[in-house]
Design a protein around this motif. Structure first.
Motif, mmCIF file in Angstrom:
data_model
loop_
_atom_site.group_PDB
_atom_site.id
_atom_site.type_symbol
_atom_site.label_atom_id
_atom_site.label_comp_id
_atom_site.label_asym_id
_atom_site.label_seq_id
_atom_site.Cartn_x
_atom_site.Cartn_y
_atom_site.Cartn_z
ATOM 1 N N ILE A 48 35.188 42.352 39.913
ATOM 2 C CA ILE A 48 34.993 40.939 39.548
ATOM 3 C C ILE A 48 36.192 40.461 38.739
ATOM 4 O O ILE A 48 36.734 39.365 38.968
ATOM 5 C CB ILE A 48 33.691 40.756 38.743
ATOM 6 C CG1 ILE A 48 32.475 41.225 39.553
ATOM 7 C CG2 ILE A 48 33.516 39.300 38.320
ATOM 8 C CD1 ILE A 48 31.168 41.170 38.797
ATOM 9 N N LEU A 49 36.622 41.292 37.781
ATOM 10 C CA LEU A 49 37.775 40.921 36.957
ATOM 11 C C LEU A 49 39.024 40.783 37.813
ATOM 12 O O LEU A 49 39.828 39.859 37.629
ATOM 13 C CB LEU A 49 38.006 41.978 35.863
ATOM 14 C CG LEU A 49 36.927 42.129 34.794
ATOM 15 C CD1 LEU A 49 37.354 43.159 33.763
ATOM 16 C CD2 LEU A 49 36.667 40.801 34.094
ATOM 17 N N LYS A 50 39.194 41.714 38.760
ATOM 18 C CA LYS A 50 40.387 41.670 39.604
ATOM 19 C C LYS A 50 40.419 40.402 40.448
ATOM 20 O O LYS A 50 41.460 39.759 40.604
ATOM 21 C CB LYS A 50 40.428 42.902 40.505
ATOM 22 C CG LYS A 50 40.681 44.205 39.759
ATOM 23 C CD LYS A 50 40.682 45.387 40.702
ATOM 24 C CE LYS A 50 40.895 46.692 39.954
ATOM 25 N NZ LYS A 50 40.837 47.882 40.857
ATOM 26 N N LYS A 51 39.260 40.043 41.007
ATOM 27 C CA LYS A 51 39.196 38.835 41.838
ATOM 28 C C LYS A 51 39.558 37.598 41.029
ATOM 29 O O LYS A 51 40.309 36.728 41.489
ATOM 30 C CB LYS A 51 37.791 38.675 42.437
ATOM 31 C CG LYS A 51 37.424 39.733 43.474
ATOM 32 C CD LYS A 51 36.000 39.529 43.973
ATOM 33 C CE LYS A 51 35.559 40.649 44.900
ATOM 34 N NZ LYS A 51 36.344 40.695 46.151
ATOM 35 N N ILE A 52 39.004 37.499 39.828
ATOM 36 C CA ILE A 52 39.280 36.320 38.992
ATOM 37 C C ILE A 52 40.722 36.353 38.506
ATOM 38 O O ILE A 52 41.409 35.319 38.478
ATOM 39 C CB ILE A 52 38.301 36.270 37.797
ATOM 40 C CG1 ILE A 52 36.852 36.140 38.300
ATOM 41 C CG2 ILE A 52 38.646 35.117 36.866
ATOM 42 C CD1 ILE A 52 35.812 36.188 37.206
ATOM 43 N N ASP A 53 41.198 37.531 38.120
ATOM 44 C CA ASP A 53 42.546 37.646 37.569
ATOM 45 C C ASP A 53 43.613 37.283 38.592
ATOM 46 O O ASP A 53 44.708 36.841 38.226
ATOM 47 C CB ASP A 53 42.763 39.082 37.059
ATOM 48 C CG ASP A 53 44.047 39.204 36.262
ATOM 49 O OD1 ASP A 53 44.183 38.464 35.266
ATOM 50 O OD2 ASP A 53 44.909 40.030 36.618
ATOM 51 N N MET A 54 43.332 37.448 39.863
ATOM 52 C CA MET A 54 44.301 37.080 40.899
ATOM 53 C C MET A 54 44.457 35.570 41.007
ATOM 54 O O MET A 54 45.470 35.070 41.524
ATOM 55 C CB MET A 54 43.869 37.653 42.258
ATOM 56 C CG MET A 54 43.990 39.163 42.351
ATOM 57 S SD MET A 54 43.366 39.810 43.929
ATOM 58 C CE MET A 54 44.530 39.066 45.074
ATOM 59 N N VAL A 55 43.480 34.841 40.506
ATOM 60 C CA VAL A 55 43.486 33.373 40.638
ATOM 61 C C VAL A 55 43.732 32.684 39.302
ATOM 62 O O VAL A 55 44.470 31.694 39.224
ATOM 63 C CB VAL A 55 42.149 32.885 41.254
ATOM 64 C CG1 VAL A 55 42.080 31.360 41.285
ATOM 65 C CG2 VAL A 55 41.970 33.463 42.648
ATOM 66 N N ILE A 56 43.127 33.218 38.213
ATOM 67 C CA ILE A 56 43.173 32.576 36.890
ATOM 68 C C ILE A 56 44.062 33.409 35.967
ATOM 69 O O ILE A 56 43.923 34.641 35.885
ATOM 70 C CB ILE A 56 41.759 32.445 36.288
ATOM 71 C CG1 ILE A 56 40.830 31.703 37.266
ATOM 72 C CG2 ILE A 56 41.825 31.726 34.947
ATOM 73 C CD1 ILE A 56 41.242 30.289 37.566
ATOM 74 N N ASP A 57 44.976 32.737 35.224
ATOM 75 C CA ASP A 57 45.843 33.469 34.301
ATOM 76 C C ASP A 57 45.176 33.615 32.934
ATOM 77 O O ASP A 57 44.023 33.194 32.733
ATOM 78 C CB ASP A 57 47.207 32.774 34.173
ATOM 79 C CG ASP A 57 47.102 31.366 33.583
ATOM 80 O OD1 ASP A 57 46.060 31.047 32.979
ATOM 81 O OD2 ASP A 57 48.056 30.587 33.746
ATOM 82 N N GLN A 58 45.909 34.217 31.977
ATOM 83 C CA GLN A 58 45.344 34.506 30.657
ATOM 84 C C GLN A 58 45.096 33.263 29.816
ATOM 85 O O GLN A 58 44.418 33.326 28.798
ATOM 86 C CB GLN A 58 46.290 35.454 29.890
ATOM 87 C CG GLN A 58 46.433 36.835 30.515
ATOM 88 C CD GLN A 58 45.084 37.547 30.619
ATOM 89 O OE1 GLN A 58 44.307 37.569 29.672
ATOM 90 N NE2 GLN A 58 44.801 38.138 31.772
ATOM 91 N N LYS A 59 45.647 32.119 30.238
ATOM 92 C CA LYS A 59 45.414 30.867 29.521
ATOM 93 C C LYS A 59 44.293 30.045 30.137
ATOM 94 O O LYS A 59 44.018 28.927 29.698
ATOM 95 C CB LYS A 59 46.705 30.041 29.488
ATOM 96 C CG LYS A 59 47.820 30.706 28.692
ATOM 97 C CD LYS A 59 49.060 29.833 28.669
ATOM 98 C CE LYS A 59 50.184 30.484 27.871
ATOM 99 N NZ LYS A 59 51.413 29.649 27.854
ATOM 100 N N GLY A 60 43.669 30.599 31.181
ATOM 101 C CA GLY A 60 42.572 29.895 31.830
ATOM 102 C C GLY A 60 43.025 28.871 32.848
ATOM 103 O O GLY A 60 42.228 28.010 33.244
ATOM 104 N N LYS A 61 44.252 28.954 33.289
ATOM 105 C CA LYS A 61 44.780 28.023 34.296
ATOM 106 C C LYS A 61 44.979 28.763 35.618
ATOM 107 O O LYS A 61 45.219 29.967 35.644
ATOM 108 C CB LYS A 61 46.112 27.426 33.828
ATOM 109 C CG LYS A 61 46.012 26.653 32.523
ATOM 110 C CD LYS A 61 45.080 25.454 32.640
ATOM 111 C CE LYS A 61 44.998 24.675 31.333
ATOM 112 N NZ LYS A 61 44.040 23.561 31.431
#
Length: 789
Positions: free
Chosen positions: A132-145
């Motif tokens: 789940i983290l990997k899927k989101i991390d591929m799209v959303i950066d650490q600033k939430g953009k």
């Protein structure tokens, strides 16, 4: 379970819940606190108490839990359920942050497997789904953009926007410079109007540059124009931005679809975060009130040791005052306690403390009482506190009391805890007393447990003559006329009505008139109670004094035993050294004699040679002969000797310093050794007569011994505040005497309560220069250095 419905408000349980809510990090945790209820399931109660106790241990003694973010994942998971719906960038970031916290917490407990079993049960069999983290991390950066490269299309669009913006900027800069060189522009630089980059032109020159006017100044002398060439480029940028937005929605929708199968797991993660926040808040409140986990039993009984009312404790804590602890026991033998005593003596607080702590335990909360306390489980709790008169229900104060008594008598049983304040009041005492006595007798027949407070003498007499009911009183200092707030079980207490009235200043004639109006029997009973309480107070004070004296005697005996063992050990060492020296002297003497005889025989010496050899032998003998000074006078009994004086043994040249005097025995320090001599065997000498090397040895021996045994570091983790302060004070005293420059105090991190207490307390010492934390790599604010002037 609770009767009436406002019992939680009456006892202060609602206020306790509000204080716990203040420690929650999330609205989910606060909602869970609102749902706290008094339970009667023994296993659940013990589980919830153990969870709070384990979390409290983590806060006090272990590394901090990696709890950084708490968001409402449940609402987001429900949104994901809907086909066609998608989460925004910020919402995906909340899931990312929350799951990072969940996985960090699970990892924390996995490293401590078996250490916190009840907290580990919160996430038992809960998988760590890092995909789940990997899927989101591929799209959303650490600033939430959203990442610019979340898709190939988005990357191309973003690149096209960047190029078009650069081209538009370059073009408008060229036009602006050309217009400025021709003198067509107004003062100022490029500016934004209606979201478009424009050139400020003088109004009379607006026809000289082709374009679109978006605005003009308030005076009308300046117009803001977007050049025609740039207008086309800006429209292209606007179209690309719309394409970018459509692509972002497409990416977010696709990511939402990918997370839809994980909705049940997300809800489980939400449950873990909520429970962690809830248990953490309970543990923090326990630290505030110094709460402990009592022994919990599945029986209808309670025994509280050093219990304190949590709300009163917090109130007094702000004012730097202490609460008098309560010790009370209710069991099969003593089922109901009838508490009497003066007004404002603490009867109601005593009863509310019992009721509130019982409710807290059965709600899974730690209580401010010794961990040796025993708390059982009651199926029902009936409370009658305060005035519940109701105009709507046409109930007077007494009618409201009787209504509750009716419910108590009908519904109570052996697993019911009753709490009744001012039992029987609200009507004529001549009739209210007998009714209250009858209700109390009925409740006692049902084996009910509980506590009642009263001023009625008939209830005191009934309690003293009835099995299962015990009198108790709140102690009162009738000399200083002030309450002591201590519960004394076993005897009733006087109301001290006349004594309090006299202290307040009621006229003597009124008091005498009142005394004449009460019966002789009642007057005799009340006087007897006052006398008994006075005698009880004297016995209590005497017992405390005897306990202190006994402790002093025990300390002296222990110290004497240690000194005796020390002296015996030194005596053995002296004898052992003396025997060794004697052996060496004899051995050397034998060699000398044998050598002398051998030389006489071998050289067939004449008389002169023989005489010389004998003189050498005599000289060696004198070297090893102890001189006895017969001219020295023993020290008389009248001669004053004190610790620190230098003395000499009368039968030798040995000199030492007195370190202790015990009757006729004097303990002397001779270098690194200690010896005991009778007073009459020593003679006082002046310091000048003592050789310098002996003075130095005597001084350094004691100081070196003390210095060697002294450690400038102390660990007070796990101690109560008062014990920690007392221990550090003793260490500080020794450090000041020995001129140590600094002390190291290890108190742990937790919430910093012990650190604040220690630093706040020792600020008053003039000998302390300053205090500071240890280096962050070596303990940080879990260790305090105290520097001495």
């Amino acid at each position: 379970m609770l009767y009436p419905d406002n019992s939680a408000d009456k006892l202060g349980f609602t206020e306790v819940k509000e204080l716990i809510k203040a420690h929650c990090l999330s609205t989910m945790g606060q909602q869970m606190v609102d749902k706290i209820q008094v339970m009667n399931n023994f296993d659940l109660i013990k589980k919830f108490l153990s969870q709070a106790h384990e979390f409290k241990n983590i806060l006090q003694n272990d590394a901090a839990l990696p709890i950084n973010h708490f968001f409402d994942i449940k609402a987001l998971a429900n949104k994901i359920r809907l086909e066609g719906a998608f989460l925004a960038e910020e919402e995906f970031f909340q899931i990312l942050a929350s799951l990072t916290t969940v996985f960090a917490v699970i990892g924390y407990f996995n490293e401590r497997e078996g250490q916190y079993p009840n907290l580990e049960a919160l996430f038992e069999h809960l998988p760590i789904e890092k995909s789940i983290l990997k899927k989101i991390d591929m799209v959303i950066d650490q600033k939430g953009k959203i990442r610019p490269n979340a898709s190939r299309e988005l990357q191309d669009i973003t690149s096209g926007i960047s190029k078009a913006e650069q081209e538009a900027r370059k073009k408008i800069d060229q036009i602006f410079k050309s217009a400025a060189s021709n003198g067509w522009t107004a003062d100022g630089s490029l500016t934004i109007r209606d979201g478009r980059l424009c050139i400020p032109l003088l109004a009379e020159n607006k026809r000289k540059v082709k374009g679109f006017i978006h605005d003009e100044s308030s005076t009308g002398q300046t117009v803001y124009l977007e050049p025609e060439e740039v207008f086309t480029l800006n429209n292209r940028i606007r179209d690309l931005e719309f394409e970018r937005r459509r692509e972002i929605i497409k990416i977010l929708t696709q990511l939402t679809d990918e997370l839809r199968p994980y909705v049940p797991l997300l809800l489980s993660y939400h449950g873990l975060l909520t429970k962690l926040d809830f248990v953490r808040a309970k543990a923090l409140f326990a630290l505030d009130v110094e709460g402990e986990m009592p022994v919990v039993v599945n029986e209808a009984r309670v025994r509280l040791t050093n219990a304190r009312h949590p709300l009163l404790f917090l109130s007094f804590k702000k004012e730097h005052k202490t609460v008098v602890p309560l010790n009370v026991s209710i069991d099969e033998g003593t089922r109901i306690i009838t508490v009497s005593g003066p007004n404002a003596g603490g009867k109601s607080v005593c009863m509310k403390t019992l009721g509130l702590l019982q409710m807290m335990v059965q709600a899974g909360l730690l209580i401010p009482a010794d961990e040796s306390s025993t708390v059982g489980v009651f199926r029902q709790m009936f409370v009658d506190i305060g005035d519940d008169q109701s105009i709507e229900s046409d109930l007077s104060t007494y009618s409201a009391h009787l209504s509750k008594m009716k419910h108590f008598v009908e519904m109570a049983n052996g697993k019911t805890l009753i709490l009744i304040d001012e039992f029987g009041t609200g009507t004529d005492p001549q009739f209210g007393g007998p009714i209250a006595e009858a209700v109390l007798e009925s409740l006692n027949h049902k084996k009910v447990r509980g506590m009642v407070t009263t001023h009625y003498s008939n209830l005191k007499i009934f309690s003293s003559n009835t099995e299962g009911i015990e009198n108790a009183s709140m102690l009162f200092d009738n000399q200083q006329m002030k309450p002591l707030y201590q519960l004394e079980v076993g005897k009733p207490g006087s109301s001290y009505a006349f004594e309090i009235a006299q202290k307040i200043g009621l006229p003597p004639q009124v008091l005498n008139l009142a005394k004449n109006k009460i019966s002789a029997g009642q007057k005799k009973v009340d006087t007897l109670l006052v006398d008994l309480e006075r005698e009880k107070k004297e016995i209590y004070d005497t017992r405390i004094q005897l306990n202190r004296q006994q402790k002093r005697v025990d300390d002296l005996l222990s110290e004497n035993e240690k000194l005796k063992n020390y002296l015996e050990e030194n005596q053995k060492a002296l004898i052992r050294d003396a025997k060794q020296q004697a052996k060496e002297i004899i051995t050397n003497a034998n060699k000398l004699v044998e050598n002398t005889i051998s030389e006489i025989k071998s050289s067939q010496a004449d008389k002169e040679t023989t005489r010389n050899l004998r003189e050498n032998l005599s000289k060696e003998l004198q070297k090893n002969t102890v001189k006895v000074e017969t001219t020295a006078k023993p020290s008389s009994d009248e001669e004053e000797l004190k610790v620190g004086d230098w003395v000499k043994l009368v039968d030798s040249t040995t000199t030492g310093q007195i370190i202790e005097i015990a009757k006729d025995n004097i303990i002397i320090a001779i270098g690194d050794l200690r010896t005991v001599a009778k007073r009459k065997r020593v003679q006082k000498v002046s310091r000048k007569e003592v050789p310098k090397e002996i003075r130095r040895a005597g001084t350094s021996a004691s100081s070196t011994s003390d210095m060697a045994s002294f450690s400038p570091e102390i660990d007070v983790r796990g101690m109560r505040g008062e014990d920690a302060i007392h221990t550090i004070e003793k260490l500080l005293d020794r450090a000041i005497m020995m001129s140590f420059g600094s002390l190291k105090i290890i108190h742990g991190k937790g919430d910093g309560i012990l650190r604040k207490l220690i630093r706040g307390y020792f600020k008053k010492y003039d000998q302390i220069s300053h205090m500071e934390d240890e280096h962050a790599d070596r303990g940080g604010d879990g260790i305090t250095y105290i520097y001495l002037k």
